[in-house]
Design a protein around this motif. Structure first.
Motif, mmCIF file in Angstrom:
data_model
loop_
_atom_site.group_PDB
_atom_site.id
_atom_site.type_symbol
_atom_site.label_atom_id
_atom_site.label_comp_id
_atom_site.label_asym_id
_atom_site.label_seq_id
_atom_site.Cartn_x
_atom_site.Cartn_y
_atom_site.Cartn_z
ATOM 1 N N THR A 52 -6.669 42.234 110.537
ATOM 2 C CA THR A 52 -6.696 42.017 111.974
ATOM 3 C C THR A 52 -6.846 43.367 112.646
ATOM 4 O O THR A 52 -6.676 44.404 112.033
ATOM 5 N N SER A 53 -7.154 43.357 113.914
ATOM 6 C CA SER A 53 -7.432 44.616 114.600
ATOM 7 C C SER A 53 -6.153 45.367 114.951
ATOM 8 O O SER A 53 -6.180 46.549 115.198
ATOM 9 N N ASP A 54 -5.026 44.657 115.004
ATOM 10 C CA ASP A 54 -3.787 45.363 115.313
ATOM 11 C C ASP A 54 -2.742 45.006 114.270
ATOM 12 O O ASP A 54 -2.856 44.028 113.561
ATOM 13 N N GLY A 55 -1.729 45.829 114.176
ATOM 14 C CA GLY A 55 -0.672 45.571 113.205
ATOM 15 C C GLY A 55 -0.978 46.208 111.865
ATOM 16 O O GLY A 55 -2.076 46.678 111.602
ATOM 17 N N PHE A 56 0.051 46.229 111.019
ATOM 18 C CA PHE A 56 -0.093 46.824 109.703
ATOM 19 C C PHE A 56 -0.810 45.858 108.765
ATOM 20 O O PHE A 56 -0.678 44.647 108.889
ATOM 21 N N GLU A 57 -1.561 46.426 107.819
ATOM 22 C CA GLU A 57 -2.348 45.594 106.913
ATOM 23 C C GLU A 57 -2.049 45.853 105.449
ATOM 24 O O GLU A 57 -2.525 45.119 104.587
ATOM 25 N N VAL A 58 -1.271 46.898 105.142
ATOM 26 C CA VAL A 58 -0.998 47.195 103.743
ATOM 27 C C VAL A 58 0.266 48.044 103.645
ATOM 28 O O VAL A 58 0.583 48.812 104.561
ATOM 29 N N VAL A 59 0.996 47.876 102.531
ATOM 30 C CA VAL A 59 2.119 48.752 102.193
ATOM 31 C C VAL A 59 1.816 49.347 100.825
ATOM 32 O O VAL A 59 1.522 48.619 99.875
ATOM 33 N N ALA A 60 1.851 50.679 100.722
ATOM 34 C CA ALA A 60 1.650 51.367 99.443
ATOM 35 C C ALA A 60 2.953 52.046 99.052
ATOM 36 O O ALA A 60 3.586 52.701 99.884
ATOM 37 N N VAL A 61 3.371 51.867 97.798
ATOM 38 C CA VAL A 61 4.672 52.356 97.333
ATOM 39 C C VAL A 61 4.465 53.240 96.109
ATOM 40 O O VAL A 61 3.690 52.900 95.209
ATOM 41 N N ALA A 62 5.182 54.365 96.071
ATOM 42 C CA ALA A 62 5.132 55.266 94.924
ATOM 43 C C ALA A 62 6.531 55.465 94.362
ATOM 44 O O ALA A 62 7.490 55.653 95.111
ATOM 45 N N SER A 63 6.629 55.421 93.030
ATOM 46 C CA SER A 63 7.912 55.692 92.381
ATOM 47 C C SER A 63 7.645 56.212 90.978
ATOM 48 O O SER A 63 6.562 56.030 90.422
ATOM 49 N N SER A 64 8.658 56.859 90.407
ATOM 50 C CA SER A 64 8.527 57.382 89.051
ATOM 51 C C SER A 64 9.858 57.178 88.338
ATOM 52 O O SER A 64 10.322 56.045 88.238
ATOM 53 N N ALA A 65 10.503 58.241 87.891
ATOM 54 C CA ALA A 65 11.775 58.101 87.185
ATOM 55 C C ALA A 65 12.787 57.349 88.054
ATOM 56 O O ALA A 65 12.972 57.675 89.223
ATOM 57 N N GLY A 66 13.416 56.327 87.479
ATOM 58 C CA GLY A 66 14.354 55.498 88.232
ATOM 59 C C GLY A 66 13.672 54.448 89.084
ATOM 60 O O GLY A 66 14.331 53.665 89.776
ATOM 61 N N GLY A 67 12.350 54.395 89.010
ATOM 62 C CA GLY A 67 11.587 53.556 89.923
ATOM 63 C C GLY A 67 11.718 52.067 89.704
ATOM 64 O O GLY A 67 11.589 51.297 90.658
ATOM 65 N N ILE A 68 11.955 51.642 88.468
ATOM 66 C CA ILE A 68 12.062 50.193 88.240
ATOM 67 C C ILE A 68 13.229 49.637 89.052
ATOM 68 O O ILE A 68 13.097 48.628 89.756
ATOM 69 N N ASN A 69 14.382 50.310 88.987
ATOM 70 C CA ASN A 69 15.529 49.858 89.780
ATOM 71 C C ASN A 69 15.216 49.919 91.270
ATOM 72 O O ASN A 69 15.593 49.032 92.041
ATOM 73 N N GLY A 70 14.539 50.980 91.685
ATOM 74 C CA GLY A 70 14.177 51.106 93.093
ATOM 75 C C GLY A 70 13.257 49.991 93.544
ATOM 76 O O GLY A 70 13.435 49.398 94.614
ATOM 77 N N LEU A 71 12.260 49.676 92.715
ATOM 78 C CA LEU A 71 11.317 48.611 93.066
ATOM 79 C C LEU A 71 11.993 47.244 93.070
ATOM 80 O O LEU A 71 11.687 46.390 93.915
ATOM 81 N N VAL A 72 12.917 47.015 92.129
ATOM 82 C CA VAL A 72 13.661 45.745 92.108
ATOM 83 C C VAL A 72 14.395 45.557 93.444
ATOM 84 O O VAL A 72 14.356 44.482 94.052
ATOM 85 N N THR A 73 15.051 46.614 93.911
ATOM 86 C CA THR A 73 15.786 46.526 95.182
ATOM 87 C C THR A 73 14.839 46.310 96.355
ATOM 88 O O THR A 73 15.060 45.441 97.205
ATOM 89 N N LEU A 74 13.764 47.098 96.406
ATOM 90 C CA LEU A 74 12.821 46.985 97.519
ATOM 91 C C LEU A 74 12.146 45.619 97.546
ATOM 92 O O LEU A 74 12.179 44.913 98.568
ATOM 93 N N LEU A 75 11.552 45.215 96.438
ATOM 94 C CA LEU A 75 10.800 43.961 96.420
ATOM 95 C C LEU A 75 11.715 42.755 96.545
ATOM 96 O O LEU A 75 11.326 41.723 97.095
ATOM 97 N N GLY A 76 12.951 42.881 96.040
ATOM 98 C CA GLY A 76 13.906 41.784 96.177
ATOM 99 C C GLY A 76 14.269 41.496 97.621
ATOM 100 O O GLY A 76 14.724 40.397 97.957
ATOM 101 N N GLY A 77 14.056 42.480 98.503
ATOM 102 C CA GLY A 77 14.337 42.292 99.922
ATOM 103 C C GLY A 77 13.150 41.783 100.719
ATOM 104 O O GLY A 77 13.220 41.639 101.938
#
Length: 199
Positions: A7-32
């Protein structure tokens, strides 16, 4: 699931970066986040290329979002998480078309958060959100700069709450970060941003 319709306004994508410890971080983020999220999520998590990865299955059990390894020339869909496969850079082009490459390592890593963020900045400009979670090294810092320079929004996990603070520290050090948040608060802010802008 509907194809992702920009769409012409609003956000269209979220990009996430993680490395060491990232699986736990992604579980928390995506779980929300939930399957009604009106944007796709693109993830670079540094993985050992010598082993078959089960990251999509692990994360898929912890969120109602669809989770999969990204495929070359795939069209990104809202409510879906696309993870860079081991040893492949993940890029996105205009209209949400994903590209995988095995071009050179960037800062000793492939996939590279910097390359993902730079492609997101180029394709989406102010309609992009970039998020840096726990990890060692500096990957993501140059990309955060690129997203901010194109008017996008940058969220970084508070280094004090990260299992490994190298990547969050480097991102914060750019001076181009909009939000520095404890891990547990990031999902709510992303939801607020993508839903508010679409009202």
């Amino acid at each position: 699931m509907q194809p992702f319709a920009p769409t012409s306004d609003g956000f269209e994508v979220v990009a996430v970066a993680s490395s060491a410890g990232g699986i736990n971080g992604l579980v928390t983020l995506l779980g929300g986040l939930d399957a009604e999220l009106p944007v796709p999520i693109l993830v670079v998590q540094h993985l050992d290329p010598r082993h078959r990865t089960v990251i999509a299955e692990v994360l898929g059990r912890r969120t109602t979002l669809a989770v999969q390894l990204a495929e070359d020339h795939e069209q990104a869909r809202s409510g879906t998480v696309y993870i860079a496969p081991p040893d492949r850079h993940l890029l996105v082009g205009p209209g949400g078309t994903l590209t995988l490459t095995d071009s050179e390592l960037v800062h000793f890593v492939r996939p590279s958060a910097d390359l993902l963020f730079e492609s997101v900045a180029g394709a989406y400009g102010p309609r992009a959100i970039a998020c840096v979670l726990t990890g060692t090294g500096r990957d993501g810092a140059m990309g955060v700069d690129a997203v901010k320079s194109r008017g996008g929004t940058v969220i970084v996990q508070d280094p004090a709450t990260a299992e490994f603070r190298g990547m969050p520290d480097a991102a914060v050090g750019t001076g181009t970060v909009d939000f520095v948040l404890p891990l547990e608060e990031i999902a709510a802010v992303i939801r607020g941003l993508v839903e508010t802008k679409r009202q």
